[in-house]
Design a protein around this motif. Structure first.
Motif, PDB file in Angstrom:
ATOM      1  N   GLY A  31       0.796  -1.222   0.000  1.00  0.00           N
ATOM      2  CA  GLY A  31       0.000   0.000   0.000  1.00  0.00           C
ATOM      3  C   GLY A  31       0.823   1.263   0.000  1.00  0.00           C
ATOM      4  N   TYR A  32       1.960   1.266  -0.715  1.00  0.00           N
ATOM      5  CA  TYR A  32       2.751   2.489  -0.831  1.00  0.00           C
ATOM      6  C   TYR A  32       1.998   3.517  -1.684  1.00  0.00           C
ATOM      7  CZ  TYR A  32       6.835   0.111   1.116  1.00  0.00           C
ATOM      8  OH  TYR A  32       7.709  -0.542   1.940  1.00  0.00           O
ATOM      9  N   ASN A  33       2.259   4.787  -1.431  1.00  0.00           N
ATOM     10  CA  ASN A  33       1.625   5.842  -2.214  1.00  0.00           C
ATOM     11  C   ASN A  33       2.406   6.164  -3.479  1.00  0.00           C
ATOM     12  OD1 ASN A  33      -0.744   6.981  -0.485  1.00  0.00           O
ATOM     13  ND2 ASN A  33       0.944   6.774   0.972  1.00  0.00           N
ATOM     14  N   LEU A  34       3.724   6.118  -3.414  1.00  0.00           N
ATOM     15  CA  LEU A  34       4.553   6.505  -4.553  1.00  0.00           C
ATOM     16  C   LEU A  34       5.011   5.318  -5.380  1.00  0.00           C
ATOM     17  CD1 LEU A  34       6.747   9.287  -2.903  1.00  0.00           C
ATOM     18  CD2 LEU A  34       4.652   9.555  -4.234  1.00  0.00           C
ATOM     19  N   LYS A  35       4.649   4.116  -4.983  1.00  0.00           N
ATOM     20  CA  LYS A  35       5.021   2.912  -5.726  1.00  0.00           C
ATOM     21  C   LYS A  35       3.780   2.065  -5.963  1.00  0.00           C
ATOM     22  CE  LYS A  35       9.715   2.537  -3.857  1.00  0.00           C
ATOM     23  NZ  LYS A  35      10.664   1.661  -3.117  1.00  0.00           N
ATOM     24  N   ASP A  36       3.784   1.370  -7.114  1.00  0.00           N
ATOM     25  CA  ASP A  36       2.678   0.445  -7.362  1.00  0.00           C
ATOM     26  C   ASP A  36       2.993  -0.903  -6.739  1.00  0.00           C
ATOM     27  OD1 ASP A  36       4.552  -0.756  -8.981  1.00  0.00           O
ATOM     28  OD2 ASP A  36       3.704  -0.005 -10.864  1.00  0.00           O
ATOM     29  N   GLU A  37       2.148  -1.891  -6.946  1.00  0.00           N
ATOM     30  CA  GLU A  37       2.305  -3.192  -6.316  1.00  0.00           C
ATOM     31  C   GLU A  37       3.567  -3.916  -6.777  1.00  0.00           C
ATOM     32  OE1 GLU A  37       0.540  -4.078  -3.865  1.00  0.00           O
ATOM     33  OE2 GLU A  37      -0.826  -2.379  -4.048  1.00  0.00           O
ATOM     34  N   GLU A  38       4.069  -3.565  -7.961  1.00  0.00           N
ATOM     35  CA  GLU A  38       5.274  -4.201  -8.478  1.00  0.00           C
ATOM     36  C   GLU A  38       6.542  -3.431  -8.131  1.00  0.00           C
ATOM     37  OE1 GLU A  38       4.765  -4.757 -12.624  1.00  0.00           O
ATOM     38  OE2 GLU A  38       3.081  -6.153 -12.423  1.00  0.00           O
ATOM     39  N   GLY A  39       6.408  -2.347  -7.349  1.00  0.00           N
ATOM     40  CA  GLY A  39       7.561  -1.597  -6.893  1.00  0.00           C
ATOM     41  C   GLY A  39       7.998  -0.483  -7.817  1.00  0.00           C
ATOM     42  N   ARG A  40       7.290  -0.238  -8.899  1.00  0.00           N
ATOM     43  CA  ARG A  40       7.652   0.834  -9.824  1.00  0.00           C
ATOM     44  C   ARG A  40       7.086   2.164  -9.340  1.00  0.00           C
ATOM     45  NH1 ARG A  40       5.529  -2.159 -15.178  1.00  0.00           N
ATOM     46  NH2 ARG A  40       3.758  -2.316 -13.733  1.00  0.00           N
ATOM     47  N   LEU A  41       7.829   3.239  -9.592  1.00  0.00           N
ATOM     48  CA  LEU A  41       7.397   4.570  -9.166  1.00  0.00           C
ATOM     49  C   LEU A  41       6.172   5.018  -9.947  1.00  0.00           C
ATOM     50  CD1 LEU A  41      10.843   6.404  -8.785  1.00  0.00           C
ATOM     51  CD2 LEU A  41       9.341   5.576  -6.965  1.00  0.00           C
ATOM     52  N   ARG A  42       5.229   5.623  -9.233  1.00  0.00           N
ATOM     53  CA  ARG A  42       4.012   6.131  -9.867  1.00  0.00           C
ATOM     54  C   ARG A  42       4.181   7.615 -10.198  1.00  0.00           C
ATOM     55  NH1 ARG A  42      -0.650   4.716  -5.747  1.00  0.00           N
ATOM     56  NH2 ARG A  42      -1.903   5.708  -7.384  1.00  0.00           N
ATOM     57  N   ASP A  43       3.432   8.045 -11.182  1.00  0.00           N
ATOM     58  CA  ASP A  43       3.431   9.459 -11.546  1.00  0.00           C
ATOM     59  C   ASP A  43       2.706  10.242 -10.464  1.00  0.00           C
ATOM     60  OD1 ASP A  43       3.394  11.919 -12.666  1.00  0.00           O
ATOM     61  OD2 ASP A  43       2.251  11.366 -14.450  1.00  0.00           O
ATOM     62  N   PRO A  44       3.361  11.210  -9.817  1.00  0.00           N
ATOM     63  CA  PRO A  44       2.671  11.957  -8.740  1.00  0.00           C
ATOM     64  C   PRO A  44       1.385  12.621  -9.192  1.00  0.00           C
ATOM     65  CG  PRO A  44       5.033  12.414  -8.736  1.00  0.00           C
ATOM     66  CD  PRO A  44       4.752  11.634  -9.991  1.00  0.00           C
ATOM     67  N   ALA A  45       1.273  12.943 -10.490  1.00  0.00           N
ATOM     68  CA  ALA A  45       0.053  13.604 -10.964  1.00  0.00           C
ATOM     69  C   ALA A  45      -1.152  12.686 -10.910  1.00  0.00           C
ATOM     70  CB  ALA A  45       0.266  14.108 -12.397  1.00  0.00           C
ATOM     71  N   THR A  46      -0.892  11.364 -10.906  1.00  0.00           N
ATOM     72  CA  THR A  46      -2.006  10.408 -10.881  1.00  0.00           C
ATOM     73  C   THR A  46      -2.443  10.057  -9.470  1.00  0.00           C
ATOM     74  OG1 THR A  46      -0.483   8.512 -10.919  1.00  0.00           O
ATOM     75  CG2 THR A  46      -1.173   9.432 -13.048  1.00  0.00           C
ATOM     76  N   ILE A  47      -1.721  10.546  -8.468  1.00  0.00           N
ATOM     77  CA  ILE A  47      -2.056  10.219  -7.076  1.00  0.00           C
ATOM     78  C   ILE A  47      -3.112  11.203  -6.589  1.00  0.00           C
ATOM     79  CG2 ILE A  47      -1.171   9.970  -4.736  1.00  0.00           C
ATOM     80  CD1 ILE A  47       1.555   9.359  -5.940  1.00  0.00           C
ATOM     81  N   THR A  48      -4.300  10.708  -6.326  1.00  0.00           N
ATOM     82  CA  THR A  48      -5.410  11.564  -5.871  1.00  0.00           C
ATOM     83  C   THR A  48      -5.764  11.316  -4.412  1.00  0.00           C
ATOM     84  OG1 THR A  48      -6.999   9.914  -6.671  1.00  0.00           O
ATOM     85  CG2 THR A  48      -6.369  11.710  -8.195  1.00  0.00           C
ATOM     86  N   THR A  49      -5.376  10.167  -3.890  1.00  0.00           N
ATOM     87  CA  THR A  49      -5.679   9.848  -2.483  1.00  0.00           C
ATOM     88  C   THR A  49      -4.434   9.304  -1.810  1.00  0.00           C
ATOM     89  OG1 THR A  49      -6.402   7.602  -3.042  1.00  0.00           O
ATOM     90  CG2 THR A  49      -8.107   9.343  -2.975  1.00  0.00           C
ATOM     91  N   LEU A  50      -4.423   9.427  -0.517  1.00  0.00           N
ATOM     92  CA  LEU A  50      -3.311   8.903   0.273  1.00  0.00           C
ATOM     93  C   LEU A  50      -3.740   7.636   0.988  1.00  0.00           C
ATOM     94  CD1 LEU A  50      -1.771  12.136   1.858  1.00  0.00           C
ATOM     95  CD2 LEU A  50      -0.948  10.832  -0.111  1.00  0.00           C
ATOM     96  N   ARG A  51      -2.827   6.671   1.000  1.00  0.00           N
ATOM     97  CA  ARG A  51      -3.095   5.398   1.664  1.00  0.00           C
ATOM     98  C   ARG A  51      -2.108   5.196   2.815  1.00  0.00           C
ATOM     99  NH1 ARG A  51      -2.875   1.004  -2.982  1.00  0.00           N
ATOM    100  NH2 ARG A  51      -0.919   2.139  -3.368  1.00  0.00           N
ATOM    101  N   VAL A  52      -2.538   4.472   3.820  1.00  0.00           N
ATOM    102  CA  VAL A  52      -1.648   4.109   4.926  1.00  0.00           C
ATOM    103  C   VAL A  52      -1.083   2.721   4.639  1.00  0.00           C
ATOM    104  CG1 VAL A  52      -1.452   3.649   7.399  1.00  0.00           C
ATOM    105  CG2 VAL A  52      -2.975   5.469   6.572  1.00  0.00           C
ATOM    106  N   PRO A  53       0.219   2.605   4.457  1.00  0.00           N
ATOM    107  CA  PRO A  53       0.794   1.270   4.184  1.00  0.00           C
ATOM    108  C   PRO A  53       0.505   0.309   5.330  1.00  0.00           C
ATOM    109  CG  PRO A  53       2.396   2.992   3.747  1.00  0.00           C
ATOM    110  CD  PRO A  53       1.239   3.654   4.444  1.00  0.00           C
ATOM    111  N   VAL A  54       0.333  -0.954   4.971  1.00  0.00           N
ATOM    112  CA  VAL A  54       0.038  -1.992   5.961  1.00  0.00           C
ATOM    113  C   VAL A  54       1.013  -3.152   5.767  1.00  0.00           C
ATOM    114  CG1 VAL A  54      -2.404  -1.394   6.152  1.00  0.00           C
ATOM    115  CG2 VAL A  54      -1.653  -3.050   4.417  1.00  0.00           C
ATOM    116  N   LEU A  55       1.172  -3.982   6.800  1.00  0.00           N
ATOM    117  CA  LEU A  55       2.017  -5.177   6.755  1.00  0.00           C
ATOM    118  C   LEU A  55       1.146  -6.395   6.529  1.00  0.00           C
ATOM    119  CD1 LEU A  55       4.511  -4.455   9.688  1.00  0.00           C
ATOM    120  CD2 LEU A  55       4.950  -4.257   7.235  1.00  0.00           C
TER     121      LEU A  55
END
Length: 578
Positions: free
Chosen positions: A264-288
């Motif tokens: 549940g990273y905000n700046l990375k997708d599930e495969e670990g690649r960096l996401r475009d900050p412009a596409t981030i509209t919500t913030l998530r709390v990472p979980v274990l």
């Protein structure tokens, strides 16, 4: 204390004519262009020189070059591939069957059962290519061995030979190092603790490559990846820490478990690649999230470039903040947090190397006093040093040496008197040393002679000539105490290992070999016949196999469980349970 300067790799030679002949012959076969190829041994070295073999080479004592034919050109060595940095070894914490190179699994279940003075084989582990075991029980005569145990082991290479064995402070983990630079850690099965007949069962916990082969191009010296020593640090948290060393470099390893992974990273997708900050509209709390339990081995510190000669010992101090590493001529003191500087506390190198008469063979800290340590030499002497008296401990506090009996003096006296291992007792009151033929126990309060001397294989005294010819006389056997300091164990040839009870003065010879161990039965004592008529259960001294030797052993810190290394096999024994 003197900070140790960073020096290039260099080897030491102690001048014996046989050593020169063998090294020069090896260089000739390799086509080496070294100017040492055609030089004679130093004139100062006599035929009885005790420094015949200390595991070192010829560059330091080279005399002036003599005229010689043009040597062949040394082939250009292949550059080794640099190991990847920042990587770690991940394996499952519970390996079920550990597969052999052929792909067939080797089951890992064991059964035990053992009485006082009797031992049974719990597990026979082939390290690191496969794991197999031999279960033994007194009332069954039929051989019950799993298929992997009977498999042809011709695929075992020189790199698979075990070079060190060490229990951690609780006995829950057992680490082995081999000539291939690998470390294999076994963990005691939790369910076996409460079951008397299975309490010696160990399983594979982690394996990783500790050292890689290196090459010093300035000195044309190959640095082996062989693990010389492993030392555990006391466990302070959920992770385990251990030191491992080859000839030149000491590494601190962290072995830890992971059973959760962050998601549940905000700046990375599930495969670990960096996401475009412009596409981030919500913030998530990472979980274990839970995951399969994994064991991770990572190098935390690398202590290098401080030893000119080959490291033979490492020892963790009782303050758990420092440790020492010893080579043939120097002992250095390190802090675990500082990798670029060490302090030289012992230096026995003479100004003129032709005056060199002895080398350091082993060293160890006192188990309770952080200022005290001991080191042994190739002349059979032990020196106790106190760092409170002087920062540079070239002058010892106590000197332990047994006077030599002139009637027993021979050509081999100096060679067989060289101490190969030194160990403090758990209480810190005694010192145990191992030379070629004996184990000796010294009281710290009595320096002139040992209080106990045990003959390990005195029947080999008449075979010293042939042992010298096949180089076995230079083998370095280790010795260990049991948890209460009442029993001593050390190895011998023909896969024999010896135990000496200090209280009853009884001793026993046992064999770590599947060929001579009946399944599910108590190990039978073995006897060596020196001369005369040989009994059925005895073996002649002429029939001993000197290629099979027990050099490395370990004893559980609190229980009667022992580990014995025989080439690429690790045998685990426990005492008989009534």
């Amino acid at each position: 204390m003197r900070p140790t300067a960073v020096k290039s790799n260099r080897s030491l030679c102690l001048g014996h004519h046989r050593c020169w002949e063998r090294v020069l012959g090896l260089l000739t076969r390799l086509g080496g262009a070294s100017p040492l190829m055609h030089q004679p041994p130093p004139a100062s070295c006599s035929s009885s020189c005790e420094c015949a073999r200390v595991g070192v080479r010829v560059s330091a004592l080279a005399p002036a070059a003599a005229p010689c034919p043009a040597p062949r050109q040394l082939p250009c060595p292949r550059l080794p591939e640099p190991p990847s940095r920042g990587t770690s070894t991940l394996i499952p914490a519970r390996l079920g069957p550990w597969c052999s190179p052929t792909g067939s699994p080797a089951p890992l279940s064991c059964e035990t059962g053992c009485g006082e003075g009797s031992w049974i084989l719990v597990c026979r582990l082939l390290v690191p290519t496969q794991v197999s075991l031999l279960s033994m029980e007194e009332d069954i005569d039929t051989r019950k061995i799993n298929n992997s145990f009977l498999r042809d082991h011709s695929y075992a290479t020189e790199a698979d030979i075990i070079s060190t064995v060490e229990f951690n402070h609780t006995g829950e983990l057992l680490a082995t190092g081999d000539k291939g630079g690998r470390v294999v850690i076994f963990q005691r099965e939790q369910e076996s603790k409460n079951q008397v007949h299975r309490r010696g069962e160990y399983n594979v916990y982690s394996t990783f490559q500790s050292h890689e082969p290196e090459f010093d191009y300035l000195k044309s010296l190959e640095i082996e990846e062989k693990i010389n020593k492993i030392r555990w640090l006391p466990q302070q948290n959920a992770a385990y820490f251990l030191l491992s060393t080859n000839d030149k470099t000491v590494k601190l390893w962290k072995v830890s478990e992971r059973d959760k992974r962050p998601e549940g990273y905000n700046l990375k997708d599930e495969e670990g690649r960096l996401r475009d900050p412009a596409t981030i509209t919500t913030l998530r709390v990472p979980v274990l999230r839970p995951m399969d339990l994994m064991v991770e081995a990572t190098p935390r510190r690398v202590f290098a470039n401080a030893h000119t000669y080959h490291i033979n010992s490492i020892s963790v101090n009782s303050d758990y903040e420092t440790y020492m590493s010893a080579d043939d001529l120097r002992i250095n003191l390190w802090n675990f947090e500082i990798t670029n500087q060490s302090f030289n506390i012992v230096d026995i190198k003479p100004a003129n190397m032709e005056e060199l008469t002895e080398v350091i063979t082993a060293a160890e800290f006192h188990p309770h006093h952080c200022n005290t340590f001991v080191y042994s030499s190739s002349k059979g002497t032990i020196r106790l040093c106190d760092m409170r008296a002087s920062a540079l401990c070239d002058r010892h506090t106590k000197f332990f040496e047994e006077p030599e009996d002139p009637s027993n003096r021979s050509f081999f006296s100096e060679i067989i008197s060289s101490i190969s291992d030194v160990k403090f007792s758990h209480s810190g009151r005694y010192i145990m040393t191992r030379d070629y033929l004996t184990v000796k126990v010294w009281d710290l309060n009595m320096e002139n002679r040992p209080i106990e001397t045990y003959q390990v294989h005195d029947y080999l005294r008449s075979k010293l000539c042939s042992l010298y010819e096949n180089d076995c006389i230079f083998d370095k056997f280790e010795c260990v105490w049991n948890g209460s300091d009442s029993v001593i164990m050390t190895g011998s040839y023909n896969n024999f290992f010896r135990m000496f009870d200090r209280n009853t003065k009884r001793d026993v010879t046992l064999e770590a070999s599947r060929e001579n161990s009946k399944p599910r039965a108590i190990l039978k004592p073995r006897k060596v016949c020196v001369g005369g008529k040989r009994r059925k259960d005895e073996i002649s001294v002429d029939s001993l196999d000197f290629s099979k030797k027990i050099l490395h052993t370990a004893w559980h810190p609190s229980e009667n469980i022992i580990a014995v290394a025989a080439t690429n096999n690790l045998y685990i024994f426990q005492d008989k349970v009534n």
